[in-house]
Design a protein around this motif. Structure first.
Motif, PDB file in Angstrom:
ATOM      1  N   PRO A   5       0.676  -1.247   0.001  1.00  0.00           N
ATOM      2  CA  PRO A   5       0.031   0.008  -0.069  1.00  0.00           C
ATOM      3  C   PRO A   5       0.781   1.269   0.402  1.00  0.00           C
ATOM      4  O   PRO A   5       1.988   0.984   0.350  1.00  0.00           O
ATOM      5  N   ALA A   6       0.630   2.080  -0.487  1.00  0.00           N
ATOM      6  CA  ALA A   6       1.029   3.577  -0.341  1.00  0.00           C
ATOM      7  C   ALA A   6       1.575   3.822   0.336  1.00  0.00           C
ATOM      8  O   ALA A   6       2.522   4.395   0.784  1.00  0.00           O
ATOM      9  N   ASP A   7       0.964   4.108   2.145  1.00  0.00           N
ATOM     10  CA  ASP A   7       1.667   5.018   3.275  1.00  0.00           C
ATOM     11  C   ASP A   7       1.457   3.269   4.017  1.00  0.00           C
ATOM     12  O   ASP A   7       0.964   2.803   5.060  1.00  0.00           O
ATOM     13  N   GLY A  24       9.331   8.283  16.534  1.00  0.00           N
ATOM     14  CA  GLY A  24       9.343   7.490  16.062  1.00  0.00           C
ATOM     15  C   GLY A  24       9.250   7.290  14.204  1.00  0.00           C
ATOM     16  O   GLY A  24       8.130   7.154  13.807  1.00  0.00           O
ATOM     17  N   HIS A  25       9.378   5.880  15.071  1.00  0.00           N
ATOM     18  CA  HIS A  25       8.374   5.233  12.837  1.00  0.00           C
ATOM     19  C   HIS A  25       8.073   3.518  13.255  1.00  0.00           C
ATOM     20  O   HIS A  25       8.457   2.405  14.094  1.00  0.00           O
ATOM     21  N   THR A  26       7.325   3.417  12.548  1.00  0.00           N
ATOM     22  CA  THR A  26       6.026   2.067  12.654  1.00  0.00           C
ATOM     23  C   THR A  26       5.841   1.783  11.226  1.00  0.00           C
ATOM     24  O   THR A  26       5.152   2.651  10.566  1.00  0.00           O
ATOM     25  N   SER A  27       5.597   0.233  11.315  1.00  0.00           N
ATOM     26  CA  SER A  27       4.263   0.350   9.893  1.00  0.00           C
ATOM     27  C   SER A  27       2.503  -0.376  10.394  1.00  0.00           C
ATOM     28  O   SER A  27       2.193  -0.512   9.998  1.00  0.00           O
ATOM     29  N   ASP A  28       2.600  -0.007  12.029  1.00  0.00           N
ATOM     30  CA  ASP A  28       0.834   0.158  12.987  1.00  0.00           C
ATOM     31  C   ASP A  28       1.250   1.289  13.709  1.00  0.00           C
ATOM     32  O   ASP A  28       1.420   0.969  14.819  1.00  0.00           O
ATOM     33  N   VAL A  29       0.723   2.315  13.655  1.00  0.00           N
ATOM     34  CA  VAL A  29       0.587   3.382  14.501  1.00  0.00           C
ATOM     35  C   VAL A  29      -0.111   3.389  15.731  1.00  0.00           C
ATOM     36  O   VAL A  29      -0.268   3.360  16.927  1.00  0.00           O
ATOM     37  N   GLN A  56       1.273  11.621  12.264  1.00  0.00           N
ATOM     38  CA  GLN A  56       1.038  11.263  11.919  1.00  0.00           C
ATOM     39  C   GLN A  56       1.607  11.719  10.389  1.00  0.00           C
ATOM     40  O   GLN A  56       0.755  11.854   9.937  1.00  0.00           O
ATOM     41  N   GLU A  57       3.034  10.794   9.760  1.00  0.00           N
ATOM     42  CA  GLU A  57       2.756  10.968   8.113  1.00  0.00           C
ATOM     43  C   GLU A  57       3.377   9.674   7.728  1.00  0.00           C
ATOM     44  O   GLU A  57       4.050   9.266   7.966  1.00  0.00           O
ATOM     45  N   SER A  61       8.465   3.606   1.559  1.00  0.00           N
ATOM     46  CA  SER A  61       8.874   2.048   2.581  1.00  0.00           C
ATOM     47  C   SER A  61       9.347   3.273   3.543  1.00  0.00           C
ATOM     48  O   SER A  61       9.473   3.898   4.131  1.00  0.00           O
ATOM     49  N   GLU A  62       9.972   1.864   4.684  1.00  0.00           N
ATOM     50  CA  GLU A  62      10.906   1.494   6.046  1.00  0.00           C
ATOM     51  C   GLU A  62      11.728   2.760   6.475  1.00  0.00           C
ATOM     52  O   GLU A  62      12.091   4.034   6.845  1.00  0.00           O
TER      53      GLU A  62
END
Length: 100
Positions: A5-7, A24-29, A56-57, A61-62
């Motif tokens: 998916p795009a985001d 931080g960063h994550t795939s599931d806020v 959140q933005e 990609s990670e």
């Protein structure tokens, strides 16, 4: 092979109970915020609970999310708050290079 998916990844900013900001960063806020509030996230947030999601933005990609996280971590507190508030004029003003 299906494309992601795009985001798929996100950079995020939390406000801790002591009003400090955590980035931080994550795939599931939502899951990551829950983890922070359970004291199983970063040591910083574990000592400053509860935390609240302020920003959140999304990124494709990670690596892109990590790059944004690192960029945001280098910003001043005021500049982070301007981003959170969506105050583009103040953000631009705070981004101008200061002559020393």
């Amino acid at each position: 092979m299906a494309s992601a998916p795009a985001d798929s990844f996100f950079a995020y900013i939390l406000r801790c109970a002591d009003n400090s900001l955590y980035i931080g960063h994550t795939s599931d806020v939502p899951d990551r915020v829950k983890t922070h509030n359970e004291g199983r996230g970063a040591a910083w947030t574990a000592r400053r609970r509860p935390v609240e999601l302020l920003f959140q933005e999304g990124f494709p990609s990670e690596l892109a999310a990590i790059r944004r996280e690192l960029q945001l971590k280098s910003w001043t507190h005021a500049k982070k708050l301007a981003l959170i508030d969506g105050n583009i004029a103040q953000l631009k003003s705070l981004s101008k290079r200061r002559i020393r």
